[in-house]
Design a protein around this motif. Structure first.
Motif, short mmCIF file in Angstrom:
data_model
loop_
_atom_site.label_atom_id
_atom_site.label_comp_id
_atom_site.label_asym_id
_atom_site.label_seq_id
_atom_site.Cartn_x
_atom_site.Cartn_y
_atom_site.Cartn_z
N PHE A 140 108.18 28.92 30.41
CA PHE A 140 108.57 28.58 28.89
C PHE A 140 109.69 30.16 28.70
O PHE A 140 109.05 31.05 29.73
N ALA A 141 109.89 29.82 27.74
CA ALA A 141 110.73 30.68 27.48
C ALA A 141 110.98 30.64 25.39
O ALA A 141 111.15 30.47 24.83
N GLY A 142 109.63 31.83 24.96
CA GLY A 142 108.89 31.66 24.04
C GLY A 142 107.98 32.05 23.82
O GLY A 142 107.06 32.72 24.70
N THR A 143 107.14 31.82 22.58
CA THR A 143 105.91 32.17 22.63
C THR A 143 105.40 31.18 22.19
O THR A 143 104.79 30.61 21.82
N ASN A 212 101.65 36.87 26.24
CA ASN A 212 102.95 36.41 26.02
C ASN A 212 102.61 36.02 24.64
O ASN A 212 103.19 35.31 23.84
N ASP A 213 102.80 37.29 24.06
CA ASP A 213 102.42 37.71 22.21
C ASP A 213 103.57 38.50 22.02
O ASP A 213 103.72 39.67 21.93
N ALA A 214 104.70 38.14 23.14
CA ALA A 214 106.61 38.40 22.66
C ALA A 214 107.22 37.17 22.14
O ALA A 214 106.86 36.38 21.95
N LYS A 215 108.38 38.07 22.03
CA LYS A 215 109.65 36.90 21.50
C LYS A 215 110.77 37.31 22.59
O LYS A 215 110.92 38.66 23.13
N ILE A 216 111.59 35.88 23.70
CA ILE A 216 112.47 36.58 23.38
C ILE A 216 113.46 37.23 22.81
O ILE A 216 113.54 36.83 21.80
N GLY A 217 113.83 38.15 23.46
CA GLY A 217 114.98 39.78 23.26
C GLY A 217 114.17 40.90 22.25
O GLY A 217 115.11 41.28 22.32
N ASP A 218 113.05 40.61 22.36
CA ASP A 218 112.34 41.64 22.53
C ASP A 218 112.17 42.89 23.12
O ASP A 218 112.72 42.96 24.01
N PRO A 219 112.42 43.57 22.39
CA PRO A 219 113.74 44.94 23.14
C PRO A 219 112.17 46.07 24.52
O PRO A 219 111.12 45.62 24.40
N PRO A 232 115.57 53.21 18.45
CA PRO A 232 116.30 52.03 19.78
C PRO A 232 116.47 52.58 20.67
O PRO A 232 117.07 52.48 21.47
N LYS A 233 115.87 54.49 20.79
CA LYS A 233 116.60 54.92 21.13
C LYS A 233 116.51 54.91 22.72
O LYS A 233 117.12 55.15 23.55
N ASP A 234 115.19 54.60 23.25
CA ASP A 234 114.56 53.84 24.83
C ASP A 234 114.75 52.52 24.66
O ASP A 234 114.14 52.29 25.98
N ILE A 235 115.52 51.50 24.04
CA ILE A 235 115.39 50.40 24.57
C ILE A 235 116.87 50.53 25.95
O ILE A 235 117.76 50.77 26.20
N ILE A 236 115.50 49.65 27.37
CA ILE A 236 116.55 50.08 28.75
C ILE A 236 116.67 47.98 29.00
O ILE A 236 117.37 47.55 29.65
N ALA A 237 116.08 47.10 28.10
CA ALA A 237 116.56 45.56 28.22
C ALA A 237 116.24 45.34 27.73
O ALA A 237 115.12 45.54 26.73
N ARG A 238 115.97 43.84 27.23
CA ARG A 238 115.37 43.08 26.64
C ARG A 238 114.11 41.60 27.14
O ARG A 238 115.78 41.47 28.48
N LEU A 239 113.77 41.54 26.67
CA LEU A 239 112.62 40.63 27.07
C LEU A 239 113.90 39.20 27.10
O LEU A 239 114.03 38.36 26.41
N SER A 240 113.32 38.60 28.90
CA SER A 240 114.09 37.29 29.21
C SER A 240 113.25 35.96 29.09
O SER A 240 114.30 34.80 28.99
N ARG A 241 112.93 36.01 30.34
CA ARG A 241 111.96 35.06 30.87
C ARG A 241 110.31 35.58 30.95
O ARG A 241 110.12 36.90 31.30
N ASP A 259 101.78 36.98 37.00
CA ASP A 259 101.81 37.36 35.37
C ASP A 259 102.60 38.98 36.09
O ASP A 259 102.74 39.31 36.36
N ALA A 260 103.72 37.83 35.43
CA ALA A 260 105.22 38.11 35.85
C ALA A 260 106.56 37.80 34.46
O ALA A 260 106.32 36.82 33.69
N ALA A 261 106.93 38.92 34.33
CA ALA A 261 108.28 38.57 33.25
C ALA A 261 109.30 39.08 34.03
O ALA A 261 109.41 40.21 34.54
N ILE A 262 110.32 38.71 33.11
CA ILE A 262 112.06 39.74 33.39
C ILE A 262 112.48 40.44 32.07
O ILE A 262 112.37 39.07 30.80
N ALA A 263 112.89 41.23 32.14
CA ALA A 263 114.01 41.57 31.33
C ALA A 263 115.55 42.17 31.56
O ALA A 263 115.59 42.29 32.36
#
Lengths: 382, 64
Positions: A140-143, A212-219, A232-241, A259-263
């Protein structure tokens, strides 16, 4: 329902035509998606290669013929029930790569042909090219629905400072959680060999996607919020999948496998090295009971354990009364604590075994790395 | 019968209250329970279809 996705081809071919410029090829990926137009301009400006020359190079080879056929037939294939993606790859026969370019059709699960409506059957060939059906599970790629925030107890330990490039073993987290651990940094499964379109941090769904309670692109913050990370200073990535977690309900106990995700992050800010372990040298697809394993995690640092059970079915508590059943898990003696979730567990030869995500005072539970790679469509090694 | 087949057959043991996990140990089946409990021990055989069944106290398993 998950969104359907397609692969874009072209990077692999570019890798072949510019073998002498690895650093430039890497920097090319900073442009993000697979826009061939951007690539054309880039190569024209950088190497004075004309757009036509680039296009010619891109358009050579059977892969591009397959890609064209794929493009022409994508809509037809994606309309079939159970199909979640279409790509270009090799025909795999009896588990072996035949090297024959083919149209790869990804399905959420392989089902007996007798149970599929004739219109939903995948044809064996499409315009003379063979098809290859690969089971991916649901991605899934959504919330999902709003879930209660998990409260975790986090011990006071090292590996919670800000570090760039970010490495495996250090603190990380979705901006709404406390903190977990970076497993390592990874890239897309395809094209391979070739130029990965994106690079990612790997960790758990409950670390990067807030269960599961996140949106794709979340910091995604490094260090995680509990360790002082802030937007914003510590953003390293954005939630991708992420692979959504299916929680148990009365009369409903589906199997989860990971239980896995990538950013997605910037290449120059990500490092595949794992603190105190080094670089993953292989993927261990056949761990055995009794094997020694190791991990580096944000809370308990470098630890070792021994595999005590394979193929395990485990009920895991997610807080707030939520429980999820996980199947085909690996269990070890206790080698972790709260905040270590997401750590990559390796054998003592730096072979990746699995993704740590749960445990108790006596045991640690790990997702098989094969499922993690397959369901997120990523590659850890090489 | 392979241990994998046996594990499928006994997967429902996980629904016994207090059972946290079931897995394949070294030539045995391992059942992890949340706390020592005689009632659970009575429900789980010491051997199943030729495989010894070991019970281990794991505590409650949670995300970390």
């Amino acid at each position: 329902m998950n969104s359907k996705w397609v692969f874009h081809i072209g990077y692999a071919t570019i890798a072949l035509i510019m073998p002498g410029h690895p650093s430039e090829i890497i920097s090319l990926t900073a442009f993000g998606s697979s826009s061939l137009l951007i690539i054309d301009i880039f190569y024209y400006l950088r190497y004075k290669i004309s757009k036509k020359e680039v296009k010619m190079a891109i358009l050579e080879g059977d892969y591009l013929k397959v890609a064209k056929v794929q493009e022409d037939n994508e809509e037809m294939l994606l309309a079939k029930e159970n199909v979640v993606g279409v790509g270009t790859g090799h025909k795999i026969k009896d588990g072996k790569d035949t090297g024959e370019p083919s149209i790869v059709v990804f399905v959420s699960q392989k089902i007996d042909k007798a149970l599929i409506k004739p219109n939903d059957l995948i044809p064996e060939t499409v315009e003379k090219f063979k098809t290859d059906v690969i089971e991916t599970g649901e991605i899934f790629a959504g919330t999902e629905g709003i879930e209660e925030k998990k409260e975790e107890e986090i011990g006071v330990e090292v590996l919670r400072q800000r570090i760039r490039p970010a490495k495996g073993g250090f603190s990380v987290g979705h901006y709404k959680i406390t903190a977990g651990t970076i497993a390592t940094c990874v890239y897309d499964l395809y094209p391979f060999p070739g130029i990965p379109p994106k690079y990612y941090i790997l960790s758990n769904n409950h670390v990067l996607a807030n269960s599961n309670d996140a949106k794709i692109g979340d910091p995604i913050l490094q260090p995680g919020p509990y360790d002082g990370g802030s937007v914003p200073k510590d953003i390293i990535a954005r939630l991708s999948r992420f692979v959504p977690i299916k929680f148990m309900k009365p009369g409903y106990a589906p199997c989860n496998y990971v239980d896995a995700a990538i950013a997605e992050g910037n290449f120059h800010e990500l490092d595949r090295e794992i603190y105190w372990i080094g670089y993953v040298k292989q993927v261990n697809s056949r761990p055995k009971v009794g094997d020694l394993v190791e991990k580096t995690g944000r809370t308990t640092n470098f630890t070792t354990g021994r595999i005590i059970a394979l193929n395990a079915t485990v009920n895991v508590n997610y807080g707030g009364g939520r429980v999820a059943r996980f199947c085909r898990q690996i269990m070890t003696t206790c080698m972790s604590g709260p905040g270590d979730s997401g750590s990559l567990v390796c054998d003592i030869k730096e072979g990746a075994v699995g993704l740590l995500f749960a445990g108790s005072a006596k045991v640690t539970v790990i997702n098989s790395i094969l499922y993690v790679q397959s369901l997120l469509h990523i590659r850890l090694h090489p | 019968m392979s241990i994998q087949e046996v594990l499928k057959e006994i997967r429902y043991w996980i629904d016994i209250e207090g059972v946290e996990a079931i897995g394949e140990g070294e030539n045995c089946i391992i059942v992890f329970i949340s706390a020592e409990n005689e009632e659970i021990r009575k429900k789980i055989p010491t051997e199943y279809k030729g495989y010894p069944v070991k019970i281990e106290v794991s505590g409650i398993i949670s995300t970390q």
